[in-house]
Design an enzyme around this catalytic site. Structure first.
Site, mmCIF file in Angstrom:
data_model
loop_
_atom_site.group_PDB
_atom_site.id
_atom_site.type_symbol
_atom_site.label_atom_id
_atom_site.label_comp_id
_atom_site.label_asym_id
_atom_site.label_seq_id
_atom_site.Cartn_x
_atom_site.Cartn_y
_atom_site.Cartn_z
ATOM 1 N N ASP A 133 8.661 -19.647 55.399
ATOM 2 C CA ASP A 133 7.692 -19.769 56.712
ATOM 3 C C ASP A 133 7.079 -21.371 56.809
ATOM 4 O O ASP A 133 6.700 -22.135 55.829
ATOM 5 C CB ASP A 133 6.609 -19.104 56.545
ATOM 6 C CG ASP A 133 5.867 -18.814 57.663
ATOM 7 O OD1 ASP A 133 6.377 -18.538 58.764
ATOM 8 O OD2 ASP A 133 4.707 -19.241 57.723
ATOM 9 N N GLU A 183 12.992 -29.555 44.481
ATOM 10 C CA GLU A 183 12.500 -28.817 43.305
ATOM 11 C C GLU A 183 12.870 -27.402 43.314
ATOM 12 O O GLU A 183 13.420 -26.646 42.392
ATOM 13 C CB GLU A 183 10.982 -28.991 43.308
ATOM 14 C CG GLU A 183 10.435 -30.445 42.913
ATOM 15 C CD GLU A 183 9.185 -30.522 42.842
ATOM 16 O OE1 GLU A 183 8.377 -29.612 42.805
ATOM 17 O OE2 GLU A 183 8.656 -31.601 42.813
#
Length: 581
Positions: A212, A281
């Protein structure tokens, strides 16, 4: 190439069905959809032929923004069941060959998250406050917000807190509702916490994440004022045009700018370079697991080349193509988007995605029935123009035929396969979207596309809930929903459900998601016609006003409606899939 023969990652050509859990199916009869309800409808979804489900948030939440205000990222809200219910649903879906993608909301938490409670109890400058974006106010005694940013839902983006000693204190940033404080993604603790959340759900077996506000999270250094004229518009739609949306701010005039000038037209809270390090990451976390786990970005950014920066190698796997959704019922706009999307996808070797509706947009079958079928209203109420429902139905089915033969991955919002229309006469007292209240009703909000699904036409609540004593659905359904109920479509020739089922079957059989698009020179978008080939399959859509001749060397294998083909012609507002004779 048939799906069973593919070696590419599953998400490259997947058809992904969005489940809005509170509105999908209610197994316990409390008026709110739940995870057991999702599990109960898996046979319906398997029969439809989808590859994966994307579930909107079901985490512990006070539900100030329908679950996009998360109080606990590692648990299920009792409204939707329990972790045991989630595990059972996941296992059942996997048993039917259906992948599960869950929504992740990393830009902000709920103000009822334990971290925010700790921040309010702690002093300015404390480690607890450093997890969020707290700042001293401006002006005498700090009584003014730190800068002039406005909330996406309307009103100021800053709220002042009362310190533990009772004095007026610092301000915290909330780009959305006041109950959704933004996290500070410069804080290593925040970054490690969210990676741990990823692992929690990956360990349970989820196949991916929808991220989101993926273009948010990182804010420009110093949080500078954003004094340019702004408009509530959609991320791929130039401001001042018909497309309007309530969850992103961009500037006027158009953002059709050279790449080097984009930063000058980008708010300091969206599409900052730092977001890409985060996704690198996260990609590394997903790589720890087998099974081609994936992420898809909700990134309302412009131009298209910046969207595809989110899916460079080592970042996300997909990004939503909102430009396709925003193109409306217009052959030239759709053709332009498809051409640009395929070109930019090729640059980064990522699959394109296609979508017509979702839980934040007026349903496409309703938008296409408006006098201007390229408009993008921020909700519709009884006081607004009412759509031509039959026309929207016809165009919506034809648009699905255009989308589902395109190379790449397609997203289907729950109810699209039933031609569900928007609830355009929802009374104000029934609305729950915070954007409706924060704008004083100027924005109608997103409730109209979130109305619970109709399953059984003659049952109370159209069969949304199990049991004769079930509570009424959490949002009222329009009278027309009985017409669209699943029990009146499954197994019924000519229904939209059976149309989608047939299209998905052909798509899988012919490997259209891995195909190559070739435009049809005989069918010019400038004349309201859209034509392309994917392998042997020829797709033609008539978005003009007059019938057009069909090629005599092909036969129709699927038509969008019974009236689509007559005397060798394709009617207006219709589409066909054809194969060579």
């Amino acid at each position: 190439m048939p799906k069973h023969a593919q070696t590419a990652p599953w998400w490259q050509d997947a058809v992904i069905y969005q489940v809005y859990p509170r509105s999908f199916a209610d197994a316990d009869g409390d008026g709110m959809g739940d995870l057991r309800g999702v599990a109960a409808k898996l046979p319906y979804l398997e029969r439809l032929g989808v590859d994966a489900l994307w579930l909107s948030p079901f985490y512990t939440s006070p539900q100030a923004d329908a679950g996009y205000d998360v109080a606990d990222y590692r648990d299920v809200d009792p409204l939707f069941g329990s972790l045991g219910d989630f595990d059972a649903m996941l296992a059942a879906a996997h048993g039917r060959g259906i992948k599960i993608i869950v929504d992740l909301v990393p830009n902000h938490t709920s103000d009822e998250h334990v971290w925010f409670g700790e921040a309010l109890a702690a002093a300015p400058g404390s480690p607890e406050r450093a997890r969020y974006i707290f700042r001293d106010g401006s002006g005498a005694d700090g009584e003014e917000p730190p800068n002039n940013w406005q909330s996406i839902f309307g009103g100021p983006a800053w709220t002042r807190v009362t310190e533990p000693d009772g004095t007026p204190g610092q301000w915290y940033l909330h780009l959305f509702d006041t109950k959704q404080p933004d996290l500070d993604w410069e804080n290593p603790e925040v970054r490690e916490e969210m990676k741990d959340v990823l692992r929690f759900w990956l360990d349970r077996g989820v196949d991916g994440f929808r991220v989101d506000v993926a273009h948010g999270m990182v804010k420009a250094e110093g949080l500078p004022d954003w004094s340019a004229k702004v408009a509530m518009v959609a991320g791929n739609e130039p401001a001042g045009t018909a497309g309007a949306r309530d969850d992103v701010l961009i500037t006027e005039p158009s953002l059709d700018l050279p790449e080097e000038d984009v930063s000058a037209a980008t708010p300091p809270y969206f599409d900052q370079e730092g977001v890409h390090a985060i996704y690198e990451e996260w990609n590394a976390v997903l790589s720890e697991y087998d099974g081609d786990r994936m992420m898809v970005a909700e990134a309302w950014v412009e131009p298209m080349s910046r969207i595809f920066r989110y899916v460079r190698r080592g970042e996300m796997q997909q990004a939503f193509n909102f430009g396709f959704l925003l193109a409306g019922w217009d052959a030239e706009r759709i053709a332009d988007n498809v051409a640009e999307t395929l070109a930019e996808a090729a640059v980064v070797d990522a699959p394109p995605t296609w979508v017509l509706s979702n839980h934040d947009t007026v349903r496409h079958s309703t938008r296409y029935g408006l006098s201007d079928p390229t408009t993008f209203p921020k909700g519709i109420s009884a006081e607004d123009e009412q759509p031509d429902e039959r026309l929207g139905w016809a165009r919506g089915r034809a648009a699905a035929m255009v989308m589902l033969a395109l190379p790449g991955s397609a997203y289907v919002y729950q109810g699209d396969e039933l031609s569900l229309p928007e609830h355009t006469t929802l009374p104000a007292e029934a609305r729950q979207d915070p954007s409706f209240f924060r704008t004083g009703g100027e924005e109608r909000g997103r409730d109209g596309c979130r109305v619970p699904m109709p399953w059984v036409a003659d049952a109370p609540g159209n069969g949304f809930a199990e049991g004769t004593e079930a509570a009424a659905p959490w949002l009222p359904q329009p009278d027309s929903y009985a017409t669209y109920a699943a029990d009146r479509q499954v197994g019924v020739p000519g229904s939209t459900y059976e149309l989608y089922r047939e299209l998905l079957g052909i798509r899988a059989e012919r490997g259209l998601g891995h195909g190559i698009l070739a435009w049809s020179a005989e069918h010019a978008p400038a004349h309201g016609l859209l034509g392309y080939a994917n392998g042997e399959l020829l797709v033609l859509a008539n978005m003009g006003v007059a019938p057009v001749e069909l090629p005599g060397d092909h036969r129709v294998v699927v038509a969008s409606q019974d009236e689509a083909v007559f005397e060798g012609q394709l009617a207006a507002d219709s589409a066909v899939w054809m194969l060579p004779l």
